[in-house]
Design a protein around this motif. Structure first.
Motif, short mmCIF file in Angstrom:
data_model
loop_
_atom_site.label_atom_id
_atom_site.label_comp_id
_atom_site.label_asym_id
_atom_site.label_seq_id
_atom_site.Cartn_x
_atom_site.Cartn_y
_atom_site.Cartn_z
N SER A 8 -12.08 -11.49 61.43
CA SER A 8 -11.93 -11.86 62.83
C SER A 8 -12.17 -10.64 63.71
O SER A 8 -11.77 -9.52 63.38
CB SER A 8 -10.51 -12.40 63.08
OG SER A 8 -10.28 -12.55 64.47
N ALA A 9 -12.83 -10.86 64.86
CA ALA A 9 -13.08 -9.77 65.81
C ALA A 9 -11.99 -9.69 66.86
O ALA A 9 -12.12 -8.92 67.82
CB ALA A 9 -14.44 -9.97 66.48
N ALA A 10 -10.91 -10.46 66.71
CA ALA A 10 -9.83 -10.44 67.70
C ALA A 10 -9.26 -9.03 67.81
O ALA A 10 -8.94 -8.39 66.81
CB ALA A 10 -8.74 -11.42 67.29
N GLY A 11 -9.15 -8.54 69.03
CA GLY A 11 -8.60 -7.22 69.26
C GLY A 11 -9.56 -6.09 68.99
O GLY A 11 -9.14 -4.92 68.94
N ALA A 12 -10.86 -6.40 68.79
CA ALA A 12 -11.85 -5.35 68.52
C ALA A 12 -11.86 -4.33 69.66
O ALA A 12 -11.68 -4.68 70.83
CB ALA A 12 -13.22 -5.96 68.34
N LYS A 17 -10.03 -3.64 65.27
CA LYS A 17 -8.72 -3.12 65.62
C LYS A 17 -8.22 -2.13 64.58
O LYS A 17 -7.47 -1.19 64.88
CB LYS A 17 -7.74 -4.28 65.76
CG LYS A 17 -6.39 -3.92 66.31
CD LYS A 17 -5.52 -5.17 66.49
CE LYS A 17 -4.16 -4.82 67.08
NZ LYS A 17 -3.33 -6.04 67.27
N SER A 18 -8.66 -2.31 63.33
CA SER A 18 -8.25 -1.42 62.24
C SER A 18 -9.02 -0.11 62.23
O SER A 18 -8.81 0.71 61.35
CB SER A 18 -8.48 -2.13 60.90
OG SER A 18 -9.88 -2.40 60.72
N LYS A 19 -9.92 0.09 63.19
CA LYS A 19 -10.80 1.25 63.31
C LYS A 19 -11.98 1.20 62.34
O LYS A 19 -12.83 2.10 62.35
CB LYS A 19 -10.04 2.58 63.10
CG LYS A 19 -8.93 2.81 64.10
CD LYS A 19 -9.45 2.97 65.50
CE LYS A 19 -8.34 3.29 66.48
NZ LYS A 19 -7.75 4.63 66.29
N ARG A 20 -12.05 0.18 61.49
CA ARG A 20 -13.23 0.00 60.65
C ARG A 20 -14.35 -0.62 61.48
O ARG A 20 -14.13 -1.15 62.58
CB ARG A 20 -12.91 -0.89 59.45
CG ARG A 20 -12.02 -0.23 58.40
CD ARG A 20 -11.83 -1.16 57.23
NE ARG A 20 -13.11 -1.46 56.59
CZ ARG A 20 -13.60 -0.80 55.55
NH1 ARG A 20 -12.94 0.19 55.03
NH2 ARG A 20 -14.75 -1.15 55.02
N TRP A 21 -15.55 -0.58 60.91
CA TRP A 21 -16.72 -1.09 61.62
C TRP A 21 -17.20 -2.39 60.99
O TRP A 21 -17.00 -2.64 59.80
CB TRP A 21 -17.86 -0.06 61.61
CG TRP A 21 -17.53 1.16 62.42
CD1 TRP A 21 -16.96 2.30 61.97
CD2 TRP A 21 -17.75 1.33 63.81
NE1 TRP A 21 -16.81 3.19 62.99
CE2 TRP A 21 -17.29 2.62 64.14
CE3 TRP A 21 -18.29 0.54 64.82
CZ2 TRP A 21 -17.36 3.14 65.43
CZ3 TRP A 21 -18.36 1.05 66.10
CH2 TRP A 21 -17.90 2.32 66.40
N ALA A 22 -17.85 -3.21 61.80
CA ALA A 22 -18.37 -4.50 61.35
C ALA A 22 -19.68 -4.78 62.06
O ALA A 22 -19.96 -4.23 63.13
CB ALA A 22 -17.37 -5.62 61.62
N LEU A 23 -20.49 -5.63 61.45
CA LEU A 23 -21.73 -6.09 62.07
C LEU A 23 -21.50 -7.50 62.59
O LEU A 23 -21.16 -8.41 61.82
CB LEU A 23 -22.88 -6.08 61.05
CG LEU A 23 -24.28 -6.32 61.62
CD1 LEU A 23 -24.70 -5.16 62.52
CD2 LEU A 23 -25.30 -6.49 60.50
N ALA A 24 -21.64 -7.67 63.90
CA ALA A 24 -21.41 -8.97 64.53
C ALA A 24 -22.76 -9.61 64.87
O ALA A 24 -23.73 -8.92 65.18
CB ALA A 24 -20.57 -8.82 65.79
#
Length: 573
Positions: free
Chosen positions: A246-250, A271-278
């Motif tokens: 989930s991108a909630a709180g990104a 939010k966890s400071k990790r990165w993701a590709l959206a």
């Protein structure tokens, strides 16, 4: 050893000849080109692990197809279970092929058929298997296969009848079109990876058959010892999986990569400071977010920005995904990594491939900086490796990838003192020089046969536009009384030239007469950057009271906002 070599050569011939047909057949089950390619690649690896069984089958191609179908089915079931646990809706039919109504209707109709009828139709019409091959593969008489084909065709026609007038010819044409699209987009298999993975499977199976924990431990110890003498960069690339989150709180989305007016990718810090590709395929209404694997995550948020190579292909450092972040593989590093230039733009993480005299069809062009010099380079979308072009004029440019545009077979390069361009993929080049004494800045806009070079003199009182309406073969110059500080230019498909000003002049200006006059749009997008998406669509980075926003120029007067899953940044690729 000789027999194994001969088997390998035979398998290689089989894989090369059947790859596109197999991908087309699996695509008809999955509706996702990336998943189909992955399933066939894995099937090749499993077939390599058992060459005698593969080559001894009545139809080796049908045997490999059965493996690929089972692989795809197993992955689909795992994804469905994951989606149910996360309560997420999986987006299907969103692969590298743009979803046409005919393609979507056909694949959905196939998925509604009984499994036996669907398998017979797909094997016969998409995978090009004969009645006898299908019968042998599924363990049924030829007469039964004929009956399943007949019933399946009748049911398929009935389901598509609501939207297709001339039923049977249109359905047949749609099948041919879908199959042709998939075959054209399938590319080629990664045979070295398939054979490596096949050998690994053979070793594991032999270790298991040897019996006894002592034997297994000895083999494992030998492997560990051997790997200790192999440099890490030479290890075979393993597939790393992205995880749906989930991108909630990104926290932020510093990089935006537009494919077209509705499809965007972006690098998101969670939010966890990790990165993701959206990714969004509906203009920002819904986003799918895939957390980067640990190894890929280390390359995010630093000097290396993600680079969009194709509609679903993204390169981040040495890692490449061809399915929008679901799976990542590490490219093969080249020896002699180049040093960083003084402007701190990093060189290609995988090093450089052999120089090329021309850019192959479908390969994107970007700017890369190596050993203190920034030059245009083509990138192999299958491997992520950069290749220099040998005939580029020796003009200096910086590391901004927006300074180079590929438009079909033409390449356009903005340098500090000229516009260099090639109309034949880089084989030969022409130059339109610009006077550094009178030119303050200039911008390039290309779309189809329309090419514009927008020049702002130092006096700031006028804007000069050099235009070509035939792709760069003939040129005309127009001067308008438009006085604005420019921050980008872009051309719409109908030839309308858009320009964005900065500061107090920050609004979109449009010219319908190739630069002779400009009119301001009603929407104020200040400060703004005007950029080009992968397919040529014009996209604006603007600002309002809420921060950075992104807009798609549907026309000279209509701008559609793209809603981001996190606060936008100031990086556009």
């Amino acid at each position: 050893m000789e027999r194994e070599d001969n088997a390998g050569a035979t398998l290689e011939d089989l894989f090369k000849a059947s790859y596109s047909r197999l991908v087309a057949g699996v695509y008809a089950f999955t509706g996702d080109l990336g998943e189909a390619q992955d399933a066939v690649q894995e099937a090749f690896a499993r077939a390599t692990a058992q060459p005698a069984r593969t080559l001894g089958a009545d139809s080796p191609e049908a045997y490999v197809y059965t493996i690929a179908r089972n692989v795809a089915r197993g992955r689909w079931r795992r994804e469905q279970r994951l989606a149910e646990r996360l309560q997420l809706e999986q987006a299907r039919l969103d692969g590298p092929l743009p979803p046409s109504p005919d393609r979507v209707a056909l694949v959905r109709a196939l998925n509604k058929l009984p499994a036996a009828q669907r398998e017979a139709l797909v094997r016969f019409h998409f995978a090009d298997q004969s009645l006898e091959e299908i019968a042998a593969a599924v363990g049924a008489p030829v007469g039964t296969i004929k009956a399943r084909l007949s019933r399946g065709r009748a049911a398929l026609h009935a389901m598509i009848d609501e939207t297709v007038d001339d039923l049977r010819p249109d359905v047949a044409a749609t099948v041919d079109q879908v199959r042709g699209d998939v075959v054209a987009a399938a590319g080629s298999p990664d045979l070295p990876a398939a054979f490596r993975r096949g050998r690994q499977r053979q070793l594991r199976r032999r270790a298991g058959l040897a019996g006894g924990l002592g034997a297994i431990g000895a083999i494992a110890a030998s492997i560990v010892i051997l790997l200790g003498f192999v440099p890490a960069r030479q290890l075979p690339a393993e597939r790393l999986d992205g995880v749906v989150v989930s991108a909630a709180g990104a926290l932020k989305m510093p990089t935006v990569m537009p494919v077209d007016g509705r499809t965007f990718f972006g690098l998101v810090q969670l939010k966890s400071k990790r990165w993701a590709l959206a990714n969004t395929v509906d203009g920002g209404q819904h986003w799918t977010t895939l957390q980067l694997p640990d190894a890929v995550n280390r390359w995010a948020g630093g000097a290396y920005e993600p680079v969009l190579l194709a509609p679903r292909t993204v390169l981040l450092g040495p890692y490449l995904t061809k399915d929008g972040g679901r799976h990542w593989t590490m490219g093969k590093l080249k020896a002699g990594s180049p040093s960083w230039p003084v402007n701190r733009v990093p060189p290609p993480a995988l090093g450089l491939g052999e120089p090329l005299t021309a850019a192959p069809a479908g390969w994107p062009v970007t700017v890369a900086c190596v050993d203190g010099s920034c030059d245009p380079m083509v990138v192999d979308p299958a491997t992520g490796v950069h290749h220099a072009l040998t005939g580029v004029p020796p003009h200096r440019t910086d590391g901004d990838p927006q300074n180079v545009v590929r438009n079909g077979n033409s390449i356009w390069l903005k340098t500090g003192e000229a516009e260099d361009y090639s109309l034949d993929g880089g084989r030969s080049w022409s130059t339109r020089p610009l006077s550094s004494r009178t030119t303050n800045s200039f911008w390039l806009a290309v779309n189809g046969s329309y090419v514009y070079i927008v020049v702002q003199p130092f006096d700031g009182r006028t804007t000069s536009v050099m235009s070509s309406l035939d792709g760069g073969r003939t040129w005309h110059t127009a001067t308008s009384e438009t006085a604005t500080r420019q921050s980008g230019a872009c051309a719409l498909a109908d030839g309308t030239l858009l320009m964005v000003g900065t500061g107090s002049d920050g609004k979109v200006l449009a010219s319908h007469d190739h630069g002779s006059t400009f009119r301001g749009a009603s929407q104020r997008l200040s400060p703004g950057l005007l950029r080009r998406a992968l397919d040529g669509t014009c996209v604006v980075e603007g600002g309002d009271a809420t921060g950075v926003t992104w807009w798609v120029a549907d026309s000279a007067t209509s701008y559609r906002q793209i809603r981001l899953p996190a606060p936008g940044g100031n990086t556009f690729k």
